[in-house]
Structures are given as C-alpha cells and as structure tokens.
Design a protein around this motif. Structure first.
Motif, short mmCIF file in Angstrom:
data_model
loop_
_atom_site.label_atom_id
_atom_site.label_comp_id
_atom_site.label_asym_id
_atom_site.label_seq_id
_atom_site.Cartn_x
_atom_site.Cartn_y
_atom_site.Cartn_z
N VAL A 2 10.80 -1.10 2.82
CA VAL A 2 10.05 -0.39 1.66
C VAL A 2 9.94 -1.38 0.62
O VAL A 2 8.81 -1.42 -0.39
CB VAL A 2 10.69 0.98 1.26
CG1 VAL A 2 10.11 1.44 0.08
CG2 VAL A 2 10.69 1.95 2.53
N ALA A 3 11.02 -2.11 0.17
CA ALA A 3 11.12 -2.78 -1.13
C ALA A 3 9.91 -4.02 -1.23
O ALA A 3 9.39 -3.77 -2.22
CB ALA A 3 12.21 -3.56 -0.87
N PRO A 4 9.63 -4.69 -0.28
CA PRO A 4 8.45 -5.54 -0.33
C PRO A 4 7.04 -4.83 -0.86
O PRO A 4 6.38 -5.39 -1.62
CB PRO A 4 8.37 -6.47 0.95
CG PRO A 4 9.53 -6.10 1.41
CD PRO A 4 10.09 -4.74 1.06
N GLN A 5 6.90 -3.57 -0.08
CA GLN A 5 5.65 -3.02 -0.55
C GLN A 5 5.97 -2.25 -2.04
O GLN A 5 4.85 -2.25 -2.55
CB GLN A 5 5.41 -1.72 0.50
CG GLN A 5 5.56 -2.22 2.17
CD GLN A 5 4.75 -3.44 2.55
OE1 GLN A 5 3.65 -3.78 1.81
NE2 GLN A 5 5.03 -4.09 3.44
N TRP A 6 6.93 -2.08 -2.31
CA TRP A 6 7.07 -1.32 -3.61
C TRP A 6 6.53 -2.46 -4.74
O TRP A 6 6.03 -2.18 -5.59
CB TRP A 6 8.50 -0.84 -3.72
CG TRP A 6 8.83 -0.19 -5.03
CD1 TRP A 6 9.05 -1.20 -6.38
CD2 TRP A 6 9.19 0.97 -5.24
NE1 TRP A 6 9.40 -0.27 -7.31
CE2 TRP A 6 9.20 1.05 -6.72
CE3 TRP A 6 9.12 2.19 -4.56
CZ2 TRP A 6 9.78 2.19 -7.53
CZ3 TRP A 6 9.47 3.23 -5.20
CH2 TRP A 6 9.56 3.30 -6.77
N ASP A 7 7.12 -3.57 -4.19
CA ASP A 7 6.97 -4.53 -5.39
C ASP A 7 5.51 -5.12 -5.50
O ASP A 7 5.16 -5.36 -6.68
CB ASP A 7 8.10 -5.75 -5.11
CG ASP A 7 9.29 -5.45 -5.36
OD1 ASP A 7 9.81 -4.52 -5.85
OD2 ASP A 7 10.07 -6.30 -4.68
N THR A 8 4.70 -4.87 -4.44
CA THR A 8 3.23 -5.32 -4.42
C THR A 8 2.38 -4.09 -4.80
O THR A 8 1.16 -4.21 -4.86
CB THR A 8 2.78 -5.91 -3.14
OG1 THR A 8 2.95 -4.86 -2.13
CG2 THR A 8 3.45 -7.08 -2.83
N GLY A 9 3.06 -2.98 -4.88
CA GLY A 9 2.16 -1.70 -5.10
C GLY A 9 1.56 -1.07 -4.04
O GLY A 9 0.76 -0.10 -4.22
N ARG A 10 1.96 -1.39 -2.74
CA ARG A 10 1.12 -1.09 -1.73
C ARG A 10 1.95 0.48 -1.12
O ARG A 10 2.81 0.31 -0.35
CB ARG A 10 1.20 -1.82 -0.52
CG ARG A 10 0.18 -3.25 -0.95
CD ARG A 10 0.20 -4.17 0.02
NE ARG A 10 -0.31 -3.61 1.45
CZ ARG A 10 -0.75 -4.68 2.09
NH1 ARG A 10 -0.63 -5.83 2.16
NH2 ARG A 10 -1.44 -3.98 3.39
N GLN A 138 2.06 3.57 -13.00
CA GLN A 138 2.79 2.32 -13.10
C GLN A 138 2.23 1.04 -12.54
O GLN A 138 2.79 -0.26 -12.68
CB GLN A 138 4.24 2.33 -12.67
CG GLN A 138 4.70 3.56 -13.42
CD GLN A 138 6.38 3.76 -13.31
OE1 GLN A 138 6.89 2.81 -13.34
NE2 GLN A 138 6.51 5.20 -12.91
N ALA A 139 1.26 1.33 -11.54
CA ALA A 139 0.65 0.16 -10.83
C ALA A 139 0.36 -0.90 -11.57
O ALA A 139 -0.51 -0.59 -12.57
CB ALA A 139 -0.69 0.76 -10.10
N SER A 140 0.37 -2.17 -11.13
CA SER A 140 -0.01 -3.39 -11.90
C SER A 140 -0.43 -4.50 -10.78
O SER A 140 0.27 -5.04 -10.39
CB SER A 140 1.28 -3.96 -12.53
OG SER A 140 0.94 -5.13 -13.36
N CYS A 141 -1.94 -4.14 -10.52
CA CYS A 141 -2.61 -4.97 -9.56
C CYS A 141 -3.48 -5.86 -10.15
O CYS A 141 -4.19 -5.06 -11.12
CB CYS A 141 -3.11 -4.10 -8.32
SG CYS A 141 -1.61 -3.03 -7.39
N PRO A 142 -3.94 -7.03 -9.69
CA PRO A 142 -5.17 -7.68 -10.12
C PRO A 142 -6.48 -6.88 -10.22
O PRO A 142 -6.89 -6.49 -9.15
CB PRO A 142 -5.24 -8.90 -9.16
CG PRO A 142 -3.79 -9.06 -8.57
CD PRO A 142 -3.22 -7.61 -8.56
N GLY A 143 -7.21 -7.08 -11.29
CA GLY A 143 -8.34 -6.17 -11.38
C GLY A 143 -8.39 -4.68 -11.60
O GLY A 143 -9.33 -4.12 -11.72
#
Length: 349
Positions: A2-10, A138-143
């Motif tokens: 889960v952790a990698p997906q959490w960090d990328t917002g997926r 809290q999402a922080s994704c490009p665009g």
C-alpha cells in the motif's frame, strides 16, 4: 504494497488489496478469511486511521503532553482557531487554470460533510467514503487542483449571490474552518475556487451568462471529452440528444451544447456500465477501471464527471494517473439557463 500507492495518491491501488483480501473466503488451508483478514490487515488499517481520521485526537494528546500549550476548546468550537496560510484562486483565475489544461475536484458543502467524522453520522455515508474523501482533499498530483472557498473571503461568495453568501457565512465557512483546524484540509497550499461552476454575478470577476458559457467552452476547447453522468430524466438533454453507438459503451452524435461547443469530440459513457449512488470500497477499482477503459477506447484526453460528491473520488483517481478530469457538477443546468438554472442556483436571474 500500500505504501508506494499512498505516496503517489493512487488510492484505489492501495485499498484494493485490502478489499480483495477481506473478500476472499479462505486465506489458506483450514483458515477462515475473517481471522486471516483481521490478523493481516487490522494493523495496517489502524495505521491508515491514525494518519487520516485521528488528527484531532493526536493533536489533543500533544497539547495535553505540553501543558503550557494546552487547549480548552470543546469539540463544538472546532473552526474557531486562526486560519492557517491558505491561498484560494479567484473565479477567473480558476477558470484560466482549467483552460490551460488543469483538472479540478470541488470540495464544497456535500464533500466536506462527507469527510468530517463529527459532522455526519455513519448511517448517512460509509466510513470508506469518508476515508476516500479525506484523501481526495489531500491529493497532490500534477495538474490537479482542489477547489474550495476561503472561510475569510466573504466577498468571493457574495459575488455569486445572496443565497450562496447567507449559507456559507452562517454555516459553510464554519465547517471549512473545522477541517483546516483538525488537519483534513492541508494548509500552505494553493486551492482553486470551489464554486467555479457557478456564475459570478457581481464583483471584479462578474460575467454575463453568455460570457460564462464562453469561458467554460474554452475549458474544453480542442479536447476529446468523455462525459460520465448517471441516468436521469435529463440525461439525453444534457448530451444534446445523443444516441447509442454500435459498441454499446458510448452514446454520441448529439448537438454540441456549452461547455462542449469548442471540443473536438464528445461522447457519453453508457450509464448502465456504472453503479451510481453509494459505492462501497470493493466497487471502486471496478468503477475506475471501467472509466479508464472507456477513455482509452474513446481516445478521450479529458473526462467530465457529473456524480455529486462521488465525482471527486473518481476525478482525483483519474488525474493522479495522468488523465485530465473535471468535476463539473450542475454546470450543465446553469448553462442551460431559465427555470432549470434557477432550480440549481436560486440567484440566477
């Protein structure tokens, strides 16, 4: 996992293994899924809750541990603390961001009620929905821009009309302040204007109905658009009288209406392919996969979503995967004008 997906917002990629594991009937020879799932996932779920649902408790514990800074505020006083540093783009600035190719989620009253653990009872929304809505905020994704109203900017909402101003000044801003206070809305970031789908009727960003429609036309100019909306009595009217296409996945061929008059292509997703309404956690991966497949098959570069508060969960998931998406809410009703616009926005003349 889960952790990698959490960090990328997926978010769905992170939560899907939880849903799948808990839904599995057996985890091994002679082991029931209930005990297996609990032993495997409860520690992880406890961590997720600690990071998302318990900001207020953690903050209160920290204050108790530091007596000089202890707080005497009651839970019903949430939202009374000083506002953190927050910038909210104006109405025209937000439209300019979208016209440049941005994505938008709109965290207004319905979304904020769903994400605050003290303002809405579990019977009226699923805990899974609350968690996902908190993560969207809290999402922080490009665009991707999160839209809301600044609780200290009454002039911005007054420009939309007296009905909007009265509700937000007496009720809405208190809720937004509370979400900032307990950490569910991050400070020190730039937000978009949460009611960009409503026409400003006074002030520096004032627009006529014609100007407002043209501004939104430019948001989708030269885009290939997939429109996702639930079945309703207005479905075919909203898509300009679209008709089912041969593949059964889309409807198209309708008259181009604002805000899609400048788009290269517009198709609507067959509403029978999605379950609208309250979606449980195990269903979100399927919802997301359906829309992504549809966007690929339609060669759409933009997804416009009408789905109440749930639109923001879908939009954030798509945008964090690189597909432009916009929660357009009741925009089509307002752009139509007349009685339908007034039913949506009482301040429309």
């Amino acid at each position: 996992e889960v952790a990698p997906q959490w960090d990328t917002g997926r978010l769905s990629d992170g939560l899907a293994p939880v849903d799948l594991h808990l839904a599995t009937r057996a985890c091994g020879p002679g082991v029931r899924s209930k005990s297996c799932g609990a032993s495997t996932w409860l520690p992880l779920l406890a961590l997720l809750r600690e990071r998302t649902l318990c900001f207020a408790r953690a903050r209160g514990a920290a204050e108790v541990a530091s007596p000089p800074a202890a707080s005497t505020r009651r839970s019903d006083e949430l939202g009374s603390a000083p506002m953190p540093v927050v910038r909210v783009l104006g109405h025209k600035e937000s439209l300019a961001f979208l016209q440049a190719g941005g994505s938008l989620v709109r965290m207004n009253d319905g979304e904020q009620l769903m994400m605050h653990p003290d303002f809405n009872a579990p019977l009226t929304r699923l805990s899974d929905t609350m968690l996902r809505m908190q993560l969207v905020a809290q999402a922080s994704c490009p665009g991707l821009c999160v839209g809301l109203l600044h609780p200290e900017d009454e002039e911005a909402v007054r420009a939309l009309g007296p009905t909007h101003h009265e509700w937000w000044a007496t009720k809405g801003f208190r809720l937004t302040r509370a979400l900032f206070d307990i950490g569910l809305l991050p400070p020190n970031r730039t937000y978009c204007f949460g009611l960009a789908t409503y026409r400003p009727k006074s002030g520096p960003d004032q627009m006529t109905t014609v100007e407002f429609a043209r501004a939104w036309d430019r948001v989708f100019a030269n885009s290939s658009v997939l429109l996702v909306q639930p079945p309703s009595k207005n479905f075919f009217e909203r898509c300009g009288g679209c008709q089912p296409l041969e593949d059964g996945m889309f409807l198209g061929g309708g008259k181009r209406l604002p805000p899609f008059r400048l788009a290269k292509k517009v198709v609507s997703l067959n509403p029978d392919l999605l379950k609208y309404g309250h979606v449980v956690g195990t269903e979100w991966p399927g919802v997301l996969a359906t829309v992504r497949v549809a966007a690929t098959r339609a060669r759409a570069d933009t997804v416009a979503v009408i789905w109440g508060p749930f639109a923001d969960i879908l939009v954030s998931e798509l945008a964090c995967r690189g597909l432009r998406a916009i929660d357009i809410g009741n925009l089509l009703n307002i752009l139509k004008g007349g009685e339908e616009a007034r039913d949506t926005d009482p301040d429309e003349g």
